[in-house]
Design an enzyme around this catalytic site. Structure first.
Site, PDB file in Angstrom:
ATOM      1  N   TYR A  31      83.641 -18.218 -76.329  1.00  0.00           N
ATOM      2  CA  TYR A  31      82.816 -19.384 -76.463  1.00  0.00           C
ATOM      3  C   TYR A  31      81.603 -19.292 -75.255  1.00  0.00           C
ATOM      4  O   TYR A  31      81.736 -18.582 -74.167  1.00  0.00           O
ATOM      5  CB  TYR A  31      83.411 -20.597 -76.758  1.00  0.00           C
ATOM      6  N   LYS A 144      85.561 -15.567 -71.119  1.00  0.00           N
ATOM      7  CA  LYS A 144      85.488 -17.096 -71.514  1.00  0.00           C
ATOM      8  C   LYS A 144      86.048 -17.281 -72.976  1.00  0.00           C
ATOM      9  O   LYS A 144      85.408 -17.252 -73.938  1.00  0.00           O
ATOM     10  CB  LYS A 144      84.123 -17.376 -71.508  1.00  0.00           C
ATOM     11  N   GLU A 177      89.795 -21.526 -58.988  1.00  0.00           N
ATOM     12  CA  GLU A 177      88.580 -22.141 -59.234  1.00  0.00           C
ATOM     13  C   GLU A 177      89.046 -23.762 -59.808  1.00  0.00           C
ATOM     14  O   GLU A 177      90.164 -24.062 -59.721  1.00  0.00           O
ATOM     15  CB  GLU A 177      87.870 -21.651 -60.462  1.00  0.00           C
ATOM     16  N   LEU A 201      86.492 -17.182 -63.866  1.00  0.00           N
ATOM     17  CA  LEU A 201      85.230 -17.168 -64.560  1.00  0.00           C
ATOM     18  C   LEU A 201      84.187 -17.028 -63.659  1.00  0.00           C
ATOM     19  O   LEU A 201      83.883 -17.772 -62.876  1.00  0.00           O
ATOM     20  CB  LEU A 201      85.071 -18.401 -65.558  1.00  0.00           C
TER      21      LEU A 201
END
Ligand code: PDD
Length: 276
Positions: A31, A144, A177, A201
Site C-alpha cells: 500500500y 510497505k 523507527e 521503511l
C-alpha cells in the site's frame, strides 16, 4: 464517497472485497498513502516508485504506469471533491482458493480512495511523546506491506499511555523507527536517522527532510542510534506523510533536550512546509 476497485470507479457502499482475497486472508499486498496539498499530490512519483518496488519485492506482477495509477489517483480526488487530504491505495495478490503458496494465475486487486488528513497543527507546535516498544516485525520493513499487526499493536500501546507514537528498538538497544513514522535525533547540531535498509521503511518524508539537510548544508548522518544515544539527544522528531515533521519532547521517562521542540526541528519544519 467514490472508490476505485481495479478499473471501476464506484460508490463505496457498492464496493466489495472477495472473502478469499489474499490481502484479507494473508495480508498479501502492499500500500501507499500520498498527501495532497491544495489540489496537488506531494512527491507522488516517489510514492509510486516505492509502490512498484514493494510489488516487485513480494512478486506481484502489476505495472503501476501501465495501469495508469497516477491518473486514477488524480481522478478519485477530483471525483470526491478533495483538494486537501490524502489518498490511500493498495494492491493485493487478489482472490484465490485459500492456499499459502501463490495462485498460478493471480488477479491483483487495486483499490484507492481519499482519506481525511489535516495538518496536526497543535501537536506540531508543542511536540508529542513517544513510548519504547520492542521491534518484533519481520526483517523486510523496507517493503510497505499490508502486514501491519505489530505496528498496530505498538500504536495501541502508545495510545494507552497517552503517547502519539511508539519508538521501535531491536537487538536490545538499536533504535529503528516509529510504528508509522521515521525517527530522527539531533546532537550537537548533527541530525541522525537510521540508514535506509531492510530494518526500516525509507519514508518519503524522511527523504524530503534529508534532501532539505543537503540543500541547506545541515550536517546529517544516517546511522543507528542506541537507546543510550537517545538519552543524550538535544532534539528529536519523527516524520511521516501525515505527521510531516513532528517534534518529540519525551520518550517514556526520558525528557528530550529541555522538553520543548528544538531550533533544528523548527527550521526543518519551516523548510518542509515551504515545500508543501
Ligand atoms: N506510514 N515507517 C513506517 C513503518 C510507516 O508506516 C510510515 C508511513 C513511515 C513514513 O513514511 P512516509 O514518510 O513515506 O509516510 C515510516 C503511513 C503514513 C501509514 O501507514 O499510514
Amino acid at each position: 464517497m467514490y472508490v476505485w476497485v481495479n478499473d471501476q470507479l464506484i460508490r463505496r457502499d457498492k464496493a466489495v472485497v472477495d472473502m478469499e482475497d489474499r490481502g484479507y486472508q494473508f495480508g498479501d499486498g502492499v500500500y501507499e498513502v500520498v498527501r495532497m496539498y491544495n489540489g496537488a499530490f506531494f512527491m507522488l512519483p516517489e510514492h509510486l516508485e516505492r509502490l512498484q518496488n514493494s510489488l516487485k519485492e513480494i512478486g506481484i506482477s502489476y505495472d503501476v504506469k501501465e495501469q495508469r495509477v497516477a491518473e486514477k489517483l488524480k481522478e478519485i480526488m477530483k471525483k470526491n471533491d478533495v483538494t486537501d487530504g490524502a489518498v490511500y491505495m493498495q494492491i493485493t495478490r487478489g482472490a484465490a482458493p485459500r492456499n499459502h503458496s501463490f495462485p498460478d494465475q493471480p488477479n491483483p486487486v487495486f483499490t484507492a480512495y481519499p482519506i481525511p488528513v489535516k495538518r496536526p497543527v497543535e501537536a506540531q507546535e508543542n511536540g508529542v511523546q513517544m513510548t519504547l516498544v520492542e521491534d518484533m516485525r519481520w526483517l523486510r520493513c523496507d517493503i510497505k506491506s499490508l502486514n501491519l499487526l505489530w505496528n498496530a499493536m505498538a500504536k495501541q500501546k502508545a495510545k494507552e499511555k497517552g503517547c502519539f507514537e511508539s519508538l521501535f528498538y531491536r537487538n536490545e538497544n538499536h533504535i529503528t523507527e516509529g510504528s508509522s513514522s521515521n525517527f530522527f535525533g539531533v546532537k550537537n547540531g548533527v541530525i541522525y536517522t537510521h540508514p535506509a535498509n531492510p530494518y526500516i521503511l525509507n519514508g518519503i518524508t524522511r527523504r524530503a527532510v534529508l534532501n532539505i539537510c543537503q540543500e541547506n548544508q545541515f550536517p546529517y548522518e544516517e546511522k543507528v542510534l542506541t537507546l543510550n544515544d537517545v538519552k543524550q539527544l538535544d532534539e528529536a522528531f519523527i516524520t511521516s506523510t501525515t505527521a510531516e515533521v513532528m517534534p518529540i519532547t519525551a520518550i517514556d521517562d526520558i525528557t528530550v533536550g529541555n522538553g520543548e521542540p528544538g531550533p533544528v526541528t523548527r527550521k526543518l519544519q519551516k523548510l518542509f512546509f515551504e515545500r508543501t
